[in-house]
Design an enzyme around this catalytic site. Structure first.
Site: not given
Ligand code: UD1
Length: 402
Positions: A6-7, A105, A100, A288, A380
């Site tokens: 998916k990701n 986020r 989710c 996850d 989803r």
């Molecule tokens: C992606 C995955 C999700 C998975 C997550 C962590 C997709 C579509 N989703 O989510 O399934 O659970 O990686 O492996 O691929 N953060 C910040 N600032 C930012 C971005 C992130 O502070 O600009 C923090 C977030 O709050 C979180 C951490 O970094 O604590 C990791 O988030 P991130 O790896 O970005 O997750 P997603 O990309 O949203």
């Protein structure tokens, strides 16, 4: 048989718009999140054909840079269109991610990456707005190895002239898969899967034929489901090396796990030892899979301590599990789970995608019938989840939400 990631697919499909000819992408999971991406691509002007997990994306008609809120607001990954459209049109307006509700986020690191390459990027009225006369390669230092910010930085960098180095990059298998897809389109991407990704941008990109990597999280969910049912199960079409953190935990719990080629064999007698788990970026234990594993720990012998370091709201589903008889306590980012002898069926509600899968796993272990609402979340992200579990012997029926 594991489906495509998916990701990985959610990042690869928007990237396909950067080619000057159609891409044919195989092993695309037929899940609701992918359908939203297709709707967005079609809105932007692409021609998309999707059947039997093969998707053809013809980007030649793309003439818009601003997907509407009704589509883009439905899912987190729609913001991957922002760097793609920025590269194509020098501007992009993408409504901010939905997805989710698993905790805070923010997207500050995505904005930081785009700005490092010369773009102006800000969120205005719930919309990510970006503009750049010219994108120029530079060093990007991510404050944490964010998957989303790494994807967005990579997708911006391929359109920037010169070299971009993304430092403290995420190392997840889907990052490597996106890099491989971009390379097959003609981009120069080195180092994906390590802390530093180096991209020489500004190259002419063409359509590519590509096969999406197997889904790491679906593989793990099926492994945990197999253990939960005390089954003897072979999961095919997987990449065992992506599963090492989970396999190690399952072995520690007393589950038999072995692998050969693309097959993972899981056997358990449902006699689990309690373990401690801490979520981390790849190759650490994935956030996850924290919820599915926690579901299993509710029936382990002894007390487990689960520490969630990535998304702070990922313990909410434990409240639902308590309705089924689970014994757990949450203190800030730590859950203390004391195993009980048995779970009992109850009416429970899925609050996010992986919570939904975890409730299904708990239901497989529980005595009696469990009714799970909110299964839209599961649709989803998991392809034919009920069907795959039935093939493992589960009695599971998907009844429409209405
Ligand atoms: C992606 C995955 C999700 C998975 C997550 C962590 C997709 C579509 N989703 O989510 O399934 O659970 O990686 O492996 O691929 N953060 C910040 N600032 C930012 C971005 C992130 O502070 O600009 C923090 C977030 O709050 C979180 C951490 O970094 O604590 C990791 O988030 P991130 O790896 O970005 O997750 P997603 O990309 O949203």
């Amino acid at each position: 048989m594991v489906s495509g990631g998916k990701n990985a697919a959610l990042a690869i499909l928007p990237a396909a718009l950067l080619g000057d000819s159609p891409s044919v992408i195989e092993n695309v999971p037929d899940i609701d999140d992918v359908h939203i991406i297709v709707d967005i691509m079609e809105y932007l002007g692409a021609k998309v054909d999707f059947a039997d997990n093969i998707m053809t994306v013809d980007p030649l008609g793309v003439d818009k840079f601003n997907p509407p809120y009704e589509l883009a607001g439905k899912m987190r990954a729609s913001y991957y269109f922002a760097p793609v459209l920025l590269g194509m049109f020098k501007r992009a307006q993408v409504p901010l991610p939905g997805g989710c509700d698993i905790g805070n986020r923010p997207i500050d690191q995505t904005i930081k990456g785009m700005e490092a390459l010369g773009a102006r990027a800000e969120t205005l009225g719930g919309v990510l707005e970006c503009e750049a006369e010219e994108l120029i390669g530079a060093d990007i230092f991510l404050e944490m190895p964010s998957v989303g910010a790494t994807v967005n930085s990579m997708l911006t960098a391929v359109s920037a002239s010169g070299t971009t180095c993304i430092h403290n990059a995420a190392k997840e298998p889907h990052i490597v898969d996106l890099a491989n897809f971009l390379s097959s389109m003609g981009a120069s991407v080195k180092g994906a899967g390590t802390d530093v990704i180096r991209i020489r941008g500004g190259r002419h990109l063409h359509g590519a034929n590509y096969t999406v990597v197997p889904d790491q999280i679906e593989t793990g969910t099926l492994m945990i489901a197999a253990a939960a049912t005390g089954g003897d199960v072979v999961i095919t079409g997987a990449i065992p090396t992506h599963m090492e953190a989970l396999s190690a935990k399952l072995l520690e719990m007393g589950v038999h796990v072995s692998s050969e080629d693309d097959r993972i064999h899981v056997r358990s007698n449902r006699n689990f030892r309690a373990v401690n788990v801490k979520t981390q970026g790849y190759p650490g234990f994935p956030t996850d899979l924290q919820q599915p594993l926690s579901a299993l720990l509710t029936v382990a012998n002894g007390t487990s301590i689960v520490t969630e370091t990535i998304f702070e709201s990922r313990f909410r589903f434990l409240e639902e599990l308590r309705k089924m008889g689970a014994n757990s306590r949450v203190i800030e980012t730590t859950a203390i789970i004391t195993g009980v002898e048995r779970l009992v069926g109850a009416r429970v509600n899925a609050t996010d995608l992986r919570a939904g899968a975890s409730l299904v796993i708990a239901a497989l272990m529980a005595e009696g019938v469990t009714e799970i609402s909110g299964v839209g979340y599961i649709m989803r992200g998991y392809e034919r989840f009920d069907e795959k579990l039935r093939s493992l012997g589960a009695s599971i029926q998907h009844i429409s939400e209405e």
